[in-house]
Design a protein around this motif. Sequence first.
Motif, PDB file in Angstrom:
ATOM      1  N   SER A  47       0.764  -1.224   0.019  1.00 35.84           N
ATOM      2  CA  SER A  47      -0.046   0.071  -0.227  1.00 35.84           C
ATOM      3  C   SER A  47       0.863   1.447  -0.174  1.00 35.84           C
ATOM      4  CB  SER A  47      -0.929   0.006   1.291  1.00 35.84           C
ATOM      5  OG  SER A  47      -1.714   1.350   1.349  1.00 35.84           O
ATOM      6  N   THR A  50       2.440   1.577  -3.276  1.00 38.33           N
ATOM      7  CA  THR A  50       1.769   2.104  -4.517  1.00 38.33           C
ATOM      8  C   THR A  50       0.940   3.378  -4.380  1.00 38.33           C
ATOM      9  OG1 THR A  50      -0.194   0.686  -3.534  1.00 38.33           O
ATOM     10  CG2 THR A  50       1.377  -0.352  -5.250  1.00 38.33           C
ATOM     11  N   HIS A  51       0.620   3.827  -3.088  1.00 41.90           N
ATOM     12  CA  HIS A  51      -0.198   5.042  -2.979  1.00 41.90           C
ATOM     13  C   HIS A  51       0.613   6.216  -2.446  1.00 41.90           C
ATOM     14  CE1 HIS A  51      -3.126   1.512  -2.585  1.00 41.90           C
ATOM     15  NE2 HIS A  51      -3.784   2.172  -3.771  1.00 41.90           N
ATOM     16  N   HIS A  52       1.705   5.852  -1.785  1.00 42.62           N
ATOM     17  CA  HIS A  52       2.519   7.163  -1.429  1.00 42.62           C
ATOM     18  C   HIS A  52       3.339   7.562  -2.473  1.00 42.62           C
ATOM     19  CE1 HIS A  52       2.383   6.912   3.209  1.00 42.62           C
ATOM     20  NE2 HIS A  52       1.733   6.051   2.861  1.00 42.62           N
TER      21      HIS A  52
END
Length: 481
Positions: A47, A50-52
């Motif tokens: 997570s 991929t999202h930061h």
Amino acid sequence: MSSSIIKRILNPTRKPKPDSTLSIAFLTTVPSPPSPPLDPLISDAVSILTHHRSKSRWSTLRSLYPTGFSPSQFSEITLRLRNNPHLTLRFFIFTRRYTLCTHDIDSYSTLIHIFARSRLKSHASDVIRLALRLADVTKVFRSLIKSYNRCGSAPFVFDLLIKSCVDSKDIDGALMIVRKLKSRRINPQISTCNALISEVSKRRDASLGYKLYREVFGLDDEDKLKPNVTTFNLMMVSFYREGETDMVENIWREMEGLGCFPNAYSYSVLMEAYCARGLMSEAEKIWVGMKVKGVVYDVVAYNTMIGGLCSNFEVAKANEIFMEMGLKGIECTCLTYEHLVNGYCKVGDVDSALVVYREMKRKGFEVEGLTIEALVEGMCDDKNGDRVVEAAEIVKDAVKKCEFCPSRKCYELLIRRLCEEGKMDRALNIQAEMVGKGFKPSQETYRAFIDGYGTVGDEETSALLAIEMDESLKLRAEEDS
């Protein structure tokens, strides 16, 4: 290629069905073993990755996981990132830079498969080299097999492993993989087979390379991988280098028998084989045959024929081909001119040799040492003019430009001819340079100076040199004993 191929590699007792080539895609019809419960660390890391944002993801990972990741955790994380191989690569570099994972063969295998399935061949090859530093090729091969289906890899991953072995000169390791694949009727790519045959021919000998060619391409099997023109070219070159020109002809006939069309390079190798044996009529038949079959002459073909004709004293014919080369707009190479210089020197036409040599220099080509020595020898032996001083200038100029280191034979030839013509000061300069290059005066050098000083009427110096020569020879004999 179906997943049954992996079964066949792991379970060789099962009779395989023929497969055509490793380029067919694997199918994942065989169920994978149940995955263990997902580690919260893995889902959280995925997570973050991929999202930061790119600037914050790495500092966040370092603060949350200061002790890093185990190899199995790394593999699980990268498996979930496999559709984003560039992010996977950055994560791998991150773990290595900050020592956040002690990678093992399995974590490397996961990376290799991810890069292979995304056609990032150079990155896959880099990781293969890291894996081969950690374990032998057998262990790496087995790890790649074990993780193949789970990673949804690409079949040429095994070609990359073979090529890495070839690059690192591990011929036995490469042969082992090829044989394991071939025993299950799985064919590596032709380029991979060619690279291995070439390496075996260079590192061992051409006959072993040919034996491997027979094995790899399964010429006695119905289900066989067909060799291409590159396969035959590299084998012909290997046999030519070892002086087995008969085998060059045999391979040529085998290539024709298998319906493989030779290219311009193939013709050049065959012509070179005939030229080396002095069979110029056969070489010229091949030359004419190229034109009949519509094969375009390239610079290699021209150089081959020009070199062959010059070596066999047919310089007039070589010059005709040289002129044709210019008319067709094909740029000459250094080798073209060197062939002509050597050819003209062979037939005693020093004037033409000098014209070609000067043209070479004008075009900025660096002349090979043997060519300069052939020119110097031709000039020193020329009965039609006094050219020894000019020959000495050519040597001086070549040495000055750091493109030539004369041999003892070259120095002694210049000294002898200069002494014969009474040019003693110039001969002494050459002798001083010769000593500076590490060549001690030989009996021949002394004799040239003794005779030279005698010719110019300096009997005293001639007599002193005769005494010095005797003392030098005695001292050298004592040192040798």
